[in-house]
Design a protein around this motif. Structure first.
Motif, PDB file in Angstrom:
ATOM      1  N   ARG A  73       0.821  -1.215   0.000  1.00  0.00           N
ATOM      2  CA  ARG A  73       0.000   0.000   0.000  1.00  0.00           C
ATOM      3  C   ARG A  73       0.851   1.258   0.000  1.00  0.00           C
ATOM      4  N   GLN A  83      -4.214   0.735  -5.130  1.00  0.00           N
ATOM      5  CA  GLN A  83      -3.208  -0.048  -4.422  1.00  0.00           C
ATOM      6  C   GLN A  83      -3.619  -1.518  -4.445  1.00  0.00           C
ATOM      7  N   THR A  85      -3.489  -3.705  -1.977  1.00  0.00           N
ATOM      8  CA  THR A  85      -3.747  -4.263  -0.651  1.00  0.00           C
ATOM      9  C   THR A  85      -4.992  -5.140  -0.639  1.00  0.00           C
TER      10      THR A  85
END
Length: 227
Positions: A73, A83, A85
């Motif tokens: 991230r 991102q 994540t």
């Protein structure tokens, strides 16, 4: 869905409903009440994890995935809401199950915010990403989640729902007056960021999803992890 998983979802939804209700009934101490409720929501997962007889290699495996989700991230922080994540959390939960997914998601939010900044939003992000992992793991045996397009659609929906959930922290922390108008303004303003999150989930799942699931499944089978 097992009775245990249904109970977990029920508790989480009850907590979220209580937060939404309190925002318009008792706004004065809503921030502190919300932190308390979110803490109570997440605590049983960590207690259950602590009491289980996990092998050290299983704990390391979950910790490594949480670290990957967190660290991935940080470099993307210059691109708001774009991102990997959520991608890491989703594919990990699909292979390891809902409880591991919750722990990976919640821990990733906490660790990544050590670099990006802690605040009242941290608990909301922990709960949001944790629930994303939990639900992905609970749905992993359903036909649509075993298909590539199904996982991509889940990533898109999860991106929007995560944004809608964590918007509440912005609403109660920074906007001061708690009204339906400010709530609507919060969600309208965040649309671009939620769309970017959903699109990035779709991209990473489409491009890397099959490979990651194959690799994680191979590790899980080879070392007998979380059976």
């Amino acid at each position: 869905m097992s009775k245990h998983n249904a109970a977990i979802i029920g508790v989480c939804l009850t907590m979220v409903g209580a937060l939404a209700y309190l925002s318009f009934v008792n706004a004065r101490h809503f921030l502190w009440v919300s932190i308390l409720i979110l803490t109570v929501t997440m605590l049983p997962f960590y207690i259950r994890f602590e009491k289980k007889a996990f092998a050290s290699r299983e704990i390391v495996f979950i910790a490594v995935l949480a670290a990957i989700a967190a660290v991935s991230r940080v470099p993307f922080s210059v691109l708001p809401s774009i991102q990997p994540t959520s991608f890491v959390i989703i594919v990990s939960a699909l292979v390891l199950g809902g409880e591991a997914g919750f722990l990976i998601g919640a821990t990733a939010a906490l660790v990544s915010n050590l670099f990006l900044g802690q605040g009242p939003w941290t608990l909301w992000q922990m709960c949001g990403w944790g629930l994303m992992g939990l639900i992905a793991g609970m749905l992993r045996n359903y036909t649509f989640m075993q298909k590539h397009i199904g996982r991509i659609m889940f990533g898109i929906i999860a991106g929007f729902v995560f944004g809608w959930f964590t918007n509440i922290s912005v609403f109660i922390t920074f906007l001061g007056e708690l009204t339906w108008q400010t709530l609507l303004l919060t969600y309208v303003t965040s649309f671009y960021f939620d769309l970017a999150h959903a699109a990035s989930n779709a991209f990473f799942l489409a491009v890397f999803g099959r490979q990651w699931i194959k690799i994680l499944t191979r590790f899980k089978g080879k070392y007998g992890l979380l059976e």
